[in-house]
Design a protein around this motif. Sequence first.
Motif, short mmCIF file in Angstrom:
data_model
loop_
_atom_site.label_atom_id
_atom_site.label_comp_id
_atom_site.label_asym_id
_atom_site.label_seq_id
_atom_site.Cartn_x
_atom_site.Cartn_y
_atom_site.Cartn_z
N ALA A 53 0.31 15.39 -49.08
CA ALA A 53 1.38 16.34 -48.78
C ALA A 53 1.10 17.63 -49.54
CB ALA A 53 2.73 15.76 -49.16
N VAL A 54 0.12 18.41 -49.05
CA VAL A 54 -0.30 19.61 -49.76
C VAL A 54 0.66 20.78 -49.52
CG1 VAL A 54 -2.72 18.95 -49.81
CG2 VAL A 54 -1.83 20.22 -47.84
N ASN A 55 1.48 20.67 -48.47
CA ASN A 55 2.46 21.70 -48.17
C ASN A 55 3.78 21.06 -47.77
OD1 ASN A 55 0.81 24.20 -48.37
ND2 ASN A 55 -0.31 23.29 -46.63
N ALA A 56 4.87 21.80 -47.94
CA ALA A 56 6.16 21.31 -47.45
C ALA A 56 6.14 21.32 -45.91
CB ALA A 56 7.29 22.18 -47.98
N LYS A 57 6.88 20.41 -45.34
CA LYS A 57 6.90 20.29 -43.87
C LYS A 57 8.31 20.03 -43.37
CE LYS A 57 5.39 17.21 -40.14
NZ LYS A 57 4.63 15.98 -39.82
N ARG A 58 8.70 20.77 -42.36
CA ARG A 58 9.98 20.50 -41.72
C ARG A 58 9.85 19.31 -40.78
NH1 ARG A 58 12.46 24.85 -38.41
NH2 ARG A 58 10.34 25.14 -37.65
N GLY A 59 10.88 18.46 -40.77
CA GLY A 59 10.87 17.31 -39.89
C GLY A 59 11.46 17.64 -38.53
N ARG A 60 11.49 16.63 -37.65
CA ARG A 60 11.97 16.85 -36.28
C ARG A 60 13.44 17.26 -36.25
NH1 ARG A 60 8.38 14.09 -32.73
NH2 ARG A 60 6.36 14.01 -33.79
N PHE A 61 14.24 16.73 -37.18
CA PHE A 61 15.66 17.08 -37.18
C PHE A 61 15.86 18.55 -37.54
CE2 PHE A 61 16.60 12.59 -36.99
CZ PHE A 61 17.83 12.55 -36.34
N GLU A 62 15.11 19.07 -38.49
CA GLU A 62 15.22 20.48 -38.83
C GLU A 62 14.76 21.37 -37.68
OE1 GLU A 62 14.43 21.96 -42.97
OE2 GLU A 62 13.56 19.95 -43.17
N ARG A 63 13.70 20.93 -36.98
CA ARG A 63 13.20 21.71 -35.85
C ARG A 63 14.20 21.71 -34.69
NH1 ARG A 63 7.88 22.99 -36.58
NH2 ARG A 63 6.78 21.81 -38.19
N ALA A 64 15.03 20.66 -34.62
CA ALA A 64 16.02 20.56 -33.54
C ALA A 64 17.33 21.25 -33.89
CB ALA A 64 16.28 19.08 -33.22
N ASN A 65 17.42 21.91 -35.04
CA ASN A 65 18.67 22.52 -35.47
C ASN A 65 19.19 23.51 -34.42
OD1 ASN A 65 20.70 22.89 -37.52
ND2 ASN A 65 19.84 24.94 -37.86
N GLY A 66 20.47 23.34 -34.05
CA GLY A 66 21.06 24.17 -33.02
C GLY A 66 20.83 23.65 -31.62
N GLY A 67 20.11 22.53 -31.51
CA GLY A 67 19.80 21.97 -30.18
C GLY A 67 20.04 20.47 -30.14
N THR A 68 19.12 19.76 -29.50
CA THR A 68 19.25 18.33 -29.26
C THR A 68 17.99 17.62 -29.69
OG1 THR A 68 20.62 18.79 -27.31
CG2 THR A 68 19.72 16.57 -27.49
N ILE A 69 18.14 16.42 -30.27
CA ILE A 69 17.00 15.57 -30.56
C ILE A 69 17.15 14.29 -29.76
CG2 ILE A 69 18.04 14.46 -32.60
CD1 ILE A 69 15.18 14.48 -33.83
N PHE A 70 16.07 13.90 -29.08
CA PHE A 70 16.07 12.69 -28.25
C PHE A 70 15.23 11.63 -28.96
CE2 PHE A 70 16.25 9.85 -24.92
CZ PHE A 70 15.01 9.56 -24.36
N LEU A 71 15.89 10.56 -29.40
CA LEU A 71 15.22 9.47 -30.11
C LEU A 71 14.98 8.33 -29.13
CD1 LEU A 71 17.31 9.49 -33.42
CD2 LEU A 71 15.13 10.65 -32.96
N ASP A 72 13.80 8.32 -28.53
CA ASP A 72 13.46 7.27 -27.57
C ASP A 72 13.04 6.00 -28.31
OD1 ASP A 72 13.07 6.08 -25.14
OD2 ASP A 72 11.16 7.07 -24.71
N GLU A 73 13.35 4.86 -27.71
CA GLU A 73 13.06 3.54 -28.30
C GLU A 73 13.64 3.45 -29.72
OE1 GLU A 73 12.27 1.27 -26.54
OE2 GLU A 73 11.44 2.26 -24.79
N ILE A 74 14.92 3.74 -29.83
CA ILE A 74 15.60 3.72 -31.12
C ILE A 74 15.56 2.33 -31.75
CG2 ILE A 74 17.87 3.21 -30.14
CD1 ILE A 74 17.22 5.63 -33.03
N GLY A 75 15.40 1.28 -30.94
CA GLY A 75 15.34 -0.07 -31.46
C GLY A 75 14.11 -0.35 -32.29
N GLU A 76 13.10 0.53 -32.19
CA GLU A 76 11.86 0.34 -32.96
C GLU A 76 11.94 1.03 -34.33
OE1 GLU A 76 10.85 -1.42 -29.46
OE2 GLU A 76 10.00 -1.63 -31.45
N LEU A 77 13.05 1.68 -34.64
CA LEU A 77 13.18 2.42 -35.89
C LEU A 77 13.28 1.45 -37.07
CD1 LEU A 77 13.37 5.50 -36.40
CD2 LEU A 77 15.84 5.21 -36.61
#
Length: 543
Positions: free
Chosen positions: A307-331
């Motif tokens: 982890a040589v740099n900070a990284k935004r995750g999918r939730f931060e990238r979806a800010n103001g929009g929608t996140i689709f979590l497919d196959e949530i049962g595999e989490l």
Amino acid sequence: MSNMTTKIIILGKPVMDCQIWWPPILKQRLKSEIMRINKDEFFREATLRICSSLELNTAFGRAFEYMRKFFPLDYMSLHILDKNLGATRLIAFATVKNVKPEEILPLPEGIWEWMKGLRHPFTLTTSSIQDEPIRIFASLIKLHGYSDLTLPLRIEDNLIGFLVFRARGDDKYTAEHIDLLATVAEPFAIALNNALAHESEVKLREMLIDDNRFLSRELLPHVENNVVGGNSGLSNVMNMVQQVALRSSTLLLLGETGTGKEVIANAIHFASKRKDGPFIKVNCGAIPENLIDSELFGHEKGAFTGAVNAKRGRFERANGGTIFLDEIGELPLQAQVRLLRVLQNREIERVGGEKPVAVDVRVIAATHRNLESMVADKSFREDLWFRLNVFPIMVPPLRQRKEDIPALAKHFVISKSRELGIAPEPEIAPGALERLRNYDWPGNVRELENLVERELILRQDGPLTFASLFPQKKNTRIKDPTSADEELPTSLDRVIATHIISVLESTGGKIHGPEGAAEILEINPSTLRARMRKLGIKFGRTV
């Protein structure tokens, strides 16, 4: 003498009520009235009505009112022979009852050829059916209890469609009716041809608009999908989508693998107030367990090795929009805890981070698994299940909405032809749609899409027949590549690749976790991925 109020209905919409006077001896005099009518006058009046408007439905309704003076008539319909579908397609209809013919009627190959040879008007009634093609056709159009009078419509000897009169009861149409209707074959054929030319122009305009949208999608961070079947097999689902789209509620899409849950998620996002925001898709079963937290929630610099740099995750990238979590049962359970915090507090915490980050995200989750059973087995958190199950939407399998198959098949032929560089796209052979409808589709829409692509790749020339389609057992075991009744692969790598692909197909592309390909093959997920890279096998799910 009696009066009767008759409702004229055009394309399912009532347009007028009118009082019609019915003398007691009307039926007895009908035949003689037809014999006495001036055919030139009939031709002129019928032509004036069918050509009275550029809007075919309006002109067709006017012609229907006029025709009812001379013919027994419950409804009148106009159809074309659609070579692309191997079927008849409804163009316009008018009726005195709230009934509607089939919009698309797939035709077996023999019936298709029989209809192409028709040249003269003919009557059809259940009491006089003798020939085999006519018996089959009568069954397809559900003739029982009615009489039909059909007029083939030709332009320069090319059959383009049919005008159909229908009346309740047997033997309603006489030789005089046939003779009279034959006089207006030309104006109805011209009206139909003009309607088809207009439809072709509209389609061309829509193609240009679609091409513009396609190019725009390459530049935008999100795409907008139209739902094929939204007005038929998926109508109930789309009604629920309309009810909930403008809300911010968490949604759970349920249904078998390959039913198109991602398409429904797209429709929800682009019908919501967040449509101008990002739409981020995550396949929870395709991300290695040790990376899932970093992918979803991001990480700080130095949080772990690499982890040589900070990284935004999918939730931060979806800010103001929608996140689709497919196959949530595999989490994994650890990620489930973090997701629950997002749903409760609307904030995330990066891996290695010390302070929460607020996010404004709508969550749409999807799964083909039974989450209630997983809750009972302690493999899925009960509190997360309650949070997700606010508004569940069940997406039905394709075998329960076979009326969508013609439209889906045509959609995939067009889209896959574009992807493969095939122009113009091939037609669908007569009888092929019937073959598709008779199949149970254990792989749902994804299987149909793959079948179309395979047919396009293997096609040499001519229309698509889908001759390779045959019923398969739903629980097909992995075949032994060394069995005597199969062609042997030419190398060990091919044997291994064939076996891995078969297992991936049975798991829907899932690699790690319970019921994943790695577990079935009894090897480490990392080892399996390395082997797949070597053999050129793609990662991830196909829908």
